[in-house]
Motif scaffolding. Structure first.
Motif, PDB file in Angstrom:
ATOM      1  N   SER A   1      -3.283   2.389   4.255  1.00 43.99           N
ATOM      2  CA  SER A   1      -4.288   1.649   5.020  1.00 43.99           C
ATOM      3  C   SER A   1      -3.661   0.855   6.161  1.00 43.99           C
ATOM      4  CB  SER A   1      -5.065   0.705   4.092  1.00 43.99           C
ATOM      5  OG  SER A   1      -4.216  -0.332   3.609  1.00 43.99           O
ATOM      6  N   ILE A   2      -2.390   0.474   6.022  1.00 42.10           N
ATOM      7  CA  ILE A   2      -1.702  -0.286   7.071  1.00 42.10           C
ATOM      8  C   ILE A   2      -1.391   0.600   8.266  1.00 42.10           C
ATOM      9  CG2 ILE A   2       0.475  -1.446   7.627  1.00 42.10           C
ATOM     10  CD1 ILE A   2       0.436  -2.617   4.811  1.00 42.10           C
ATOM     11  N   ALA A   3      -0.920   1.822   8.018  1.00 41.75           N
ATOM     12  CA  ALA A   3      -0.534   2.724   9.118  1.00 41.75           C
ATOM     13  C   ALA A   3      -0.656   4.161   8.647  1.00 41.75           C
ATOM     14  CB  ALA A   3       0.893   2.426   9.565  1.00 41.75           C
ATOM     15  N   PRO A   4      -0.904   5.096   9.565  1.00 43.10           N
ATOM     16  CA  PRO A   4      -1.003   6.510   9.179  1.00 43.10           C
ATOM     17  C   PRO A   4       0.335   7.037   8.659  1.00 43.10           C
ATOM     18  CG  PRO A   4      -1.854   6.139  11.413  1.00 43.10           C
ATOM     19  CD  PRO A   4      -1.138   4.893  11.008  1.00 43.10           C
ATOM     20  N   MET A   5       0.252   8.141   7.953  1.00 45.58           N
ATOM     21  CA  MET A   5       1.441   8.882   7.528  1.00 45.58           C
ATOM     22  C   MET A   5       1.256  10.331   7.956  1.00 45.58           C
ATOM     23  SD  MET A   5       2.200   7.451   3.697  1.00 45.58           S
ATOM     24  CE  MET A   5       2.164   5.715   3.297  1.00 45.58           C
ATOM     25  N   PRO A   6       2.184  10.911   8.721  1.00 50.04           N
ATOM     26  CA  PRO A   6       3.450  10.327   9.172  1.00 50.04           C
ATOM     27  C   PRO A   6       3.266   9.421  10.378  1.00 50.04           C
ATOM     28  CG  PRO A   6       3.249  12.587   9.947  1.00 50.04           C
ATOM     29  CD  PRO A   6       2.047  12.327   9.091  1.00 50.04           C
ATOM     30  N   SER A   7       4.155   8.436  10.510  1.00 48.12           N
ATOM     31  CA  SER A   7       4.184   7.552  11.665  1.00 48.12           C
ATOM     32  C   SER A   7       5.520   6.846  11.670  1.00 48.12           C
ATOM     33  CB  SER A   7       3.043   6.539  11.615  1.00 48.12           C
ATOM     34  OG  SER A   7       3.245   5.592  10.583  1.00 48.12           O
ATOM     35  N   SER A   8       5.822   6.183  12.784  1.00 44.95           N
ATOM     36  CA  SER A   8       7.106   5.490  12.914  1.00 44.95           C
ATOM     37  C   SER A   8       7.237   4.324  11.948  1.00 44.95           C
ATOM     38  CB  SER A   8       7.291   4.995  14.350  1.00 44.95           C
ATOM     39  OG  SER A   8       6.241   4.100  14.695  1.00 44.95           O
ATOM     40  N   VAL A   9       6.106   3.860  11.400  1.00 43.95           N
ATOM     41  CA  VAL A   9       6.174   2.771  10.417  1.00 43.95           C
ATOM     42  C   VAL A   9       6.883   3.243   9.157  1.00 43.95           C
ATOM     43  CG1 VAL A   9       4.797   1.151   9.057  1.00 43.95           C
ATOM     44  CG2 VAL A   9       4.057   1.805  11.351  1.00 43.95           C
ATOM     45  N   TYR A  10       6.715   4.530   8.828  1.00 45.76           N
ATOM     46  CA  TYR A  10       7.354   5.127   7.659  1.00 45.76           C
ATOM     47  C   TYR A  10       8.218   6.286   8.153  1.00 45.76           C
ATOM     48  CZ  TYR A  10       3.314   2.619   5.843  1.00 45.76           C
ATOM     49  OH  TYR A  10       2.368   1.669   5.587  1.00 45.76           O
ATOM     50  N   PRO A  11       9.447   6.002   8.644  1.00 46.45           N
ATOM     51  CA  PRO A  11      10.258   7.030   9.327  1.00 46.45           C
ATOM     52  C   PRO A  11      10.510   8.284   8.495  1.00 46.45           C
ATOM     53  CG  PRO A  11      11.198   4.844   9.636  1.00 46.45           C
ATOM     54  CD  PRO A  11      10.105   4.694   8.622  1.00 46.45           C
ATOM     55  N   TYR A  12      10.669   8.136   7.188  1.00 45.90           N
ATOM     56  CA  TYR A  12      10.963   9.305   6.358  1.00 45.90           C
ATOM     57  C   TYR A  12       9.851  10.341   6.450  1.00 45.90           C
ATOM     58  CZ  TYR A  12      11.976  12.126   2.212  1.00 45.90           C
ATOM     59  OH  TYR A  12      12.213  13.169   1.363  1.00 45.90           O
ATOM     60  N   THR A  13       8.604   9.866   6.538  1.00 48.34           N
ATOM     61  CA  THR A  13       7.480  10.798   6.588  1.00 48.34           C
ATOM     62  C   THR A  13       7.481  11.627   7.872  1.00 48.34           C
ATOM     63  OG1 THR A  13       6.009   9.154   7.611  1.00 48.34           O
ATOM     64  CG2 THR A  13       6.070   9.230   5.205  1.00 48.34           C
ATOM     65  N   VAL A  14       8.058  11.096   8.935  1.00 51.16           N
ATOM     66  CA  VAL A  14       8.100  11.819  10.212  1.00 51.16           C
ATOM     67  C   VAL A  14       8.920  13.098  10.077  1.00 51.16           C
ATOM     68  CG1 VAL A  14       8.821  11.692  12.630  1.00 51.16           C
ATOM     69  CG2 VAL A  14       7.771   9.698  11.525  1.00 51.16           C
ATOM     70  N   TYR A  15       9.977  13.061   9.233  1.00 47.30           N
ATOM     71  CA  TYR A  15      10.812  14.246   9.021  1.00 47.30           C
ATOM     72  C   TYR A  15      10.263  15.111   7.885  1.00 47.30           C
ATOM     73  CZ  TYR A  15      14.233  11.698  11.827  1.00 47.30           C
ATOM     74  OH  TYR A  15      14.861  11.016  12.834  1.00 47.30           O
ATOM     75  N   PHE A  16       9.906  14.447   6.790  1.00 43.18           N
ATOM     76  CA  PHE A  16       9.623  15.176   5.563  1.00 43.18           C
ATOM     77  C   PHE A  16       8.293  15.918   5.614  1.00 43.18           C
ATOM     78  CE2 PHE A  16       7.245  14.888   1.523  1.00 43.18           C
ATOM     79  CZ  PHE A  16       7.949  15.837   0.801  1.00 43.18           C
ATOM     80  N   MET A  17       7.224  15.268   6.063  1.00 41.77           N
ATOM     81  CA  MET A  17       5.897  15.871   5.976  1.00 41.77           C
ATOM     82  C   MET A  17       5.753  17.111   6.865  1.00 41.77           C
ATOM     83  SD  MET A  17       3.671  12.355   5.550  1.00 41.77           S
ATOM     84  CE  MET A  17       2.091  13.070   5.112  1.00 41.77           C
ATOM     85  N   PRO A  18       6.168  17.083   8.134  1.00 37.56           N
ATOM     86  CA  PRO A  18       6.107  18.328   8.923  1.00 37.56           C
ATOM     87  C   PRO A  18       7.002  19.433   8.369  1.00 37.56           C
ATOM     88  CG  PRO A  18       6.309  16.425  10.372  1.00 37.56           C
ATOM     89  CD  PRO A  18       6.551  15.940   8.983  1.00 37.56           C
ATOM     90  N   GLN A  19       8.179  19.056   7.853  1.00 36.88           N
ATOM     91  CA  GLN A  19       9.065  20.069   7.283  1.00 36.88           C
ATOM     92  C   GLN A  19       8.415  20.737   6.083  1.00 36.88           C
ATOM     93  OE1 GLN A  19      12.574  18.685   5.177  1.00 36.88           O
ATOM     94  NE2 GLN A  19      13.785  20.373   5.976  1.00 36.88           N
ATOM     95  N   ARG A  20       7.797  19.955   5.233  1.00 31.56           N
ATOM     96  CA  ARG A  20       7.117  20.522   4.059  1.00 31.56           C
ATOM     97  C   ARG A  20       5.943  21.387   4.480  1.00 31.56           C
ATOM     98  NH1 ARG A  20       4.486  17.042  -0.971  1.00 31.56           N
ATOM     99  NH2 ARG A  20       3.426  18.786  -1.987  1.00 31.56           N
TER     100      ARG A  20
END
Length: 570
Positions: free
Chosen positions: A432-451
């Protein structure tokens, strides 16, 4: 005994703490370019995702970014049901294997002594040991503050995170080679407890596979993986190289590597496996000192949730041939758990399980769809709850510290349940604070598109999954492991564990682990003395990781506070 329960309880809770992330990932996937650009029979993948995996694309619930909505109820129901069935199956299988290997076979489980030492040290709090802990904790604090404060607070990187890209150093000489080095200090400290021969074999294997072979498939052996040759271009960075190379070259051979590791494990512990199967066919009725139920009752507790998940799975996805879930759940999960636990009981180490085996089985079937590739019946030994090899070693530690083993069963139930509840609500808040993936959660920027990319390639059958590739990788690596055993007998050090680990470990990780092992086996014993260093090296690793974890938690909290939506005027 109290320290042991807290020590193991934190581990159980930690493993189960990200379980509901799959729901947020699916919410991302159905709106991603991967799901709309890839099609099956002219239908985009986003429209093939069933509502029990994710609400339909465009649903108003996605604007709310909250799992506390009725449209997510089918997803949460299926996930919770699967979690409960997996927990029961894992726990019953763990008790079966533990009764046989720990109580009847009396396997040593060498690393149980390490856990006992750490628990004793924490309990006694010796001044000398605590000084070592705090010294390395401050090392972790200072370095991690420099590493993480840049991107988190200042918006700039003082040290590259999470690794330094070194591809540019060798791309003129070895095009396509993957070279980098991790920057978190924990990557190096983890090597402190790794035997030197394991680290050397892992590093050599990793270099051969991901530097030499990767380059050879780019320049010399172009015909083996033509898709990789077409997609490679000079100037690709580390992330692009490792992602594309995994998909186009190594994903299918890695299945063979894992099968080879399983066969090698069977070979090494064949007598123990035979003894266990004999005991299970004709179980002893003697009273157990562990306080666990009888093996026959545990077998029933294992079979019921597994067969229930197979039946539900077949109802949800009837197009998947029934032999695939039966093999994966009833046979594969049981045998892999047995063999890996036996391997750890004898050597203290475990070998990698075959990755993507479920996807490969579905790929080789006539199934055409999405859900069958990304959703499977429960596979005992994997997923939530204590894995049998973890539970068996913990039971050994419990016996050595005069702790009731049945309390570990209670812990294996209570800790995951609490972790699931906390995880659900905390992830909901983060989303609710920020979307995923987004720069707020850097790991999601790499992991979610790769998956998402990996799933798309599997589902649309863009991978060259051939049984011949899997068989060839299995046979070659198994022969190398057997030859390594012969080398050991004539005095040439070889580690099959290091060899198999190197098949999956990029140089990015293998190099820091080797450096840490080198320091721990050559340099640090000269500073502290060999016996003293062996006694305190686990404490040093724990101290650094506590320091690093403290900094990460503190900076993450600051980031969330800065980006949270505040309700004024109060």
């Amino acid at each position: 005994q109290e320290v042991l329960m807290v020590y193991f309880g934190a581990g159980v809770g930690g493993v189960a703490s990200t379980i509901f992330f799959d729901i947020i990932y699916r919410a991302y996937f159905v709106h991603s370019p991967f799901a709309w650009s890839a099609k099956i029979c002219e239908t985009p993948l986003a429209l093939l995702v069933p509502n029990w995996l994710a609400p339909p694309p465009g649903s108003p619930v996605y604007k709310l970014r909250s799992m506390l909505h009725t449209e997510f109820l089918p997803c949460i129901t299926i996930m919770v049901l699967w979690l409960i069935l997996q927990l029961i199956a894992n726990l019953s299988l763990s008790m079966i294997i533990t009764r046989v290997l720990v109580e009847m076979e009396r396997m040593p489980f060498p690393f149980a002594e390490v856990s006992v030492s750490i628990i004793d040290l924490i309990s006694e709090r010796q001044a000398e040991i605590m000084r070592v802990f705090f010294m390395y904790m401050f090392v972790g604090l200072i370095y991690s503050f420099i590493l993480y404060v840049g991107p988190t607070v200042l918006g700039m990187q003082l040290i590259p995170l999470p690794y330094v890209d070194l591809v540019w150093l060798i791309r003129d000489y070895l095009p396509g080679a993957i070279l980098g080095i991790a920057t978190p200090l924990s990557s190096y400290f983890s090597g402190f407890v790794m035997p030197f021969n394991v680290a050397i074999c892992m590093l050599i294997t990793s270099i051969v596979i991901y530097i030499l072979f990767n380059s050879a498939f780019t320049t010399v052996w172009c015909g083996f993986f033509p898709e990789w040759t077409k997609e490679y271009f000079r100037g690709m960075g580390l992330i692009a190289l490792q992602n594309r190379a995994l998909i186009r070259i190594w994903l299918v051979p890695q299945i063979g590597f894992g099968i080879s590791a399983a066969l090698y494990t069977i070979y090494k512990v064949r007598r123990t496996v035979y003894s266990m199967l004999r005991v299970m066919v004709n179980p002893s009725e003697e009273k157990t000192i562990l306080g666990f139920p009888s093996i026959r009752l545990l077998l029933l507790m294992y079979v019921l949730p597994v067969t229930s998940s197979i039946a539900i799975y077949h109802y949800l996805i009837p197009d998947i041939p029934i032999w695939i879930p039966i093999f994966a759940s009833l046979i594969y999960g049981f045998l892999m758990s047995l063999m890996v636990t036996a391997m750890q009981g004898v050597t203290g180490f475990t070998l990698p399980l075959p990755p993507y085996l479920w996807q490969a089985l579905v790929y080789l079937s006539p199934y055409k769809g999405y859900a069958g590739f990304v959703f499977s019946p429960i596979i005992p030994g994997l997923g939530v709850g204590a894995s049998p090899w973890v539970f068996a070693q913990r039971t050994k530690v419990a016996l050595m510290t005069r702790t009731k083993p049945i309390d570990l069963v209670k812990l294996a139930i209570i800790a995951p349940l609490l972790a699931w509840i906390l995880n659900f609500f905390s992830l909901n808040i983060f989303w609710s604070i920020a979307p995923m993936p987004s720069s707020v959660y850097p790991y999601t920027v790499y992991f979610m598109p790769q998956r998402a990319q990996m799933e798309t390639f599997f589902v649309t059958r863009q991978l060259d999954v051939r049984a011949s590739y899997i068989i060839f990788a299995t046979v070659i690596t198994f022969i190398i492991a057997l030859l390594g055993d012969l080398l050991n007998k004539i005095g040439i050090p070889f580690s099959a564990l290091g060899f198999f680990l190197g098949l999956y470990t990029l140089p990015t990780t293998a190099i820091p682990l080797f450096i840490g092992s080198l320091l721990s086996n050559v340099i640090m014993p000269r500073i502290y003395g060999r016996s003293t260093w062996r006694k305190i090296r686990g404490i040093a690793v724990a101290g650094e990781m506590v320091g690093e974890g403290t900094v990460i938690t503190f900076l993450l909290s600051l980031t969330l506070l800065f980006r949270a939506t505040w309700v004024w005027p109060w």
